[in-house]
Design an enzyme around this catalytic site. Structure first.
Site, PDB file in Angstrom:
ATOM      1  N   ASP A 105       0.875  -1.158   0.000  1.00 38.20           N
ATOM      2  CA  ASP A 105       0.000   0.000   0.000  1.00 38.20           C
ATOM      3  C   ASP A 105       0.926   1.225   0.000  1.00 38.20           C
ATOM      4  O   ASP A 105       2.128   1.105   0.253  1.00 38.20           O
ATOM      5  CB  ASP A 105      -0.879  -0.051   1.247  1.00 38.20           C
ATOM      6  CG  ASP A 105      -1.779   1.154   1.375  1.00 38.20           C
ATOM      7  OD1 ASP A 105      -2.338   1.591   0.352  1.00 38.20           O
ATOM      8  OD2 ASP A 105      -1.928   1.665   2.501  1.00 38.20           O
ATOM      9  N   ASP A 108      -0.033   5.154   1.131  1.00 35.20           N
ATOM     10  CA  ASP A 108      -0.228   6.024   2.299  1.00 35.20           C
ATOM     11  C   ASP A 108      -0.303   5.188   3.573  1.00 35.20           C
ATOM     12  O   ASP A 108      -1.126   4.271   3.680  1.00 35.20           O
ATOM     13  CB  ASP A 108      -1.525   6.820   2.161  1.00 35.20           C
ATOM     14  CG  ASP A 108      -1.513   7.753   0.965  1.00 35.20           C
ATOM     15  OD1 ASP A 108      -1.595   8.974   1.174  1.00 35.20           O
ATOM     16  OD2 ASP A 108      -1.434   7.259  -0.179  1.00 35.20           O
ATOM     17  N   ASP A 150      -1.761  -0.958   5.858  1.00 34.70           N
ATOM     18  CA  ASP A 150      -2.095  -0.523   7.213  1.00 34.70           C
ATOM     19  C   ASP A 150      -3.588  -0.430   7.469  1.00 34.70           C
ATOM     20  O   ASP A 150      -4.006   0.063   8.521  1.00 34.70           O
ATOM     21  CB  ASP A 150      -1.434   0.835   7.504  1.00 34.70           C
ATOM     22  CG  ASP A 150      -2.045   1.951   6.669  1.00 34.70           C
ATOM     23  OD1 ASP A 150      -2.194   1.763   5.445  1.00 34.70           O
ATOM     24  OD2 ASP A 150      -2.373   3.014   7.232  1.00 34.70           O
TER      25      ASP A 150
END
Length: 237
Positions: A25, A27, A185
Site C-alpha cells: 500500500d 499512504d 495498514d
C-alpha cells in the site's frame, strides 16, 4: 463472462513462507502523507470558520484519504450530498497544490527497498490513491523508480478491498499469488490480500485508529517497523 471474487476471510492453512515478491500500500505503509493531507483539510476548515484539527486527531484516519479527512472535519455533512462532493473537490484541489511538502518515507522503507533490489526480489505498489495524485508524488522519491508494478485507485474499475488490483499486480510481476506478501495498514488491505491468496502483512506503524479494532483483523503477520521485512528478506527466513 465476468468473474466474481469472494472476499470471505478464512484462516491460513499453510505455514508462513519467505516471499518471492512484495506488494505495498502507499499512504501509511511506504509514505507518511498525513501532514500534507491535513494541510488540505485545515485550509478547508479555516475557510468555513471551523477549528482546525491537530495531528493526534487526523493521523489515525489518514489512511482513509479524502473521505476520512472530510468525515473528521465535517461530520454533520452527509456523505454523497452535493455539499460533501463540493468539499471533496476543494479538498483534492488543495491537496494537489501541496502534495509533498511534508510527506516523507517511513523510517526503514528506504533500506527495505534497497534490500529488495539488491536481492533481486520484485516489488510493487497497489494503492487506492488516484493516478493523478500518485504519479507526481512518487516522482519525488527515487526509491520508487525500481517498482515493478503500480496499480492506482482508478487503474481498474474496482479497488481494494476487491482483490483484483492485487491480482493484476501479481500478473505484472509474474509471481504466483501464494508467493507474494501484501503489506498495508488498513483492514481493506488485509481483506484484499487474503481474498487474492496472498500473505497479508499489517503495517502497525501506519495509520490505524484503535476504534477500528485492528486486533480483530485477520492477518498473517503484523509488523511494528519495516526493518522486520528487511531482516526477513536478508536472511530469507
Amino acid at each position: 463472462m465476468s468473474i466474481i471474487y469472494c472476499i470471505a476471510i478464512t484462516p491460513m492453512q499453510h505455514e508462513l513462507v519467505s516471499p518471492k515478491g512484495l506488494l505495498f500500500d502507499l499512504d501509511g505503509t511506504l509514505l507518511d502523507t498525513a501532514d500534507d493531507l491535513a494541510c488540505a483539510l485545515n485550509r478547508l476548515l479555516d475557510e468555513h470558520g471551523c477549528s482546525t484539527k491537530s495531528r493526534e486527531h487526523y493521523r489515525p484516519i489518514a489512511s482513509h484519504g479524502a473521505m476520512g479527512m472530510l468525515k473528521l472535519g465535517f461530520p454533520d455533512i452527509a456523505f454523497g450530498s452535493a455539499a460533501f462532493e463540493e468539499l471533496r473537490k476543494r479538498f483534492l484541489l488543495y491537496y494537489a497544490e501541496q502534495l509533498f511538502e511534508h510527506t516523507r518515507l517511513f523510517e526503514g522503507i528506504g533500506e527495505l527497498i534497497e534490500t529488495l533490489d539488491s536481492q533481486n526480489i520484485p516489488w510493487g505498489i497497489v494503492t487506492n490513491k488516484p493516478t493523478h495524485l500518485t504519479l507526481p508524488l512518487l516522482k519525488q522519491f527515487s526509491e520508487f523508480n525500481t517498482a515493478g508494478t503500480l496499480i492506482c485507485g482508478d487503474t481498474l474499475t474496482v479497488r481494494k478491498p476487491h482483490p483484483e488490483p492485487l491480482l493484476v499486480a501479481a500478473s505484472e510481476l509474474n509471481i504466483p499469488v501464494s508467493q507474494l506478501w501484501y503489506v498495508g495498514d488498513a483492514e481493506r488491505d488485509m481483506q484484499a490480500a487474503r481474498a487474492a491468496g496472498m500473505t497479508a502483512v499489517l503495517a502497525e506503524y501506519g495509520y490505524i485508529c484503535q476504534s477500528e479494532q485492528p486486533e480483530q483483523w485477520v492477518t498473517d503477520l503484523r509488523i511494528s517497523h519495516p526493518n522486520t521485512l528487511t531482516k526477513t528478506v536478508q536472511h530469507k527466513i
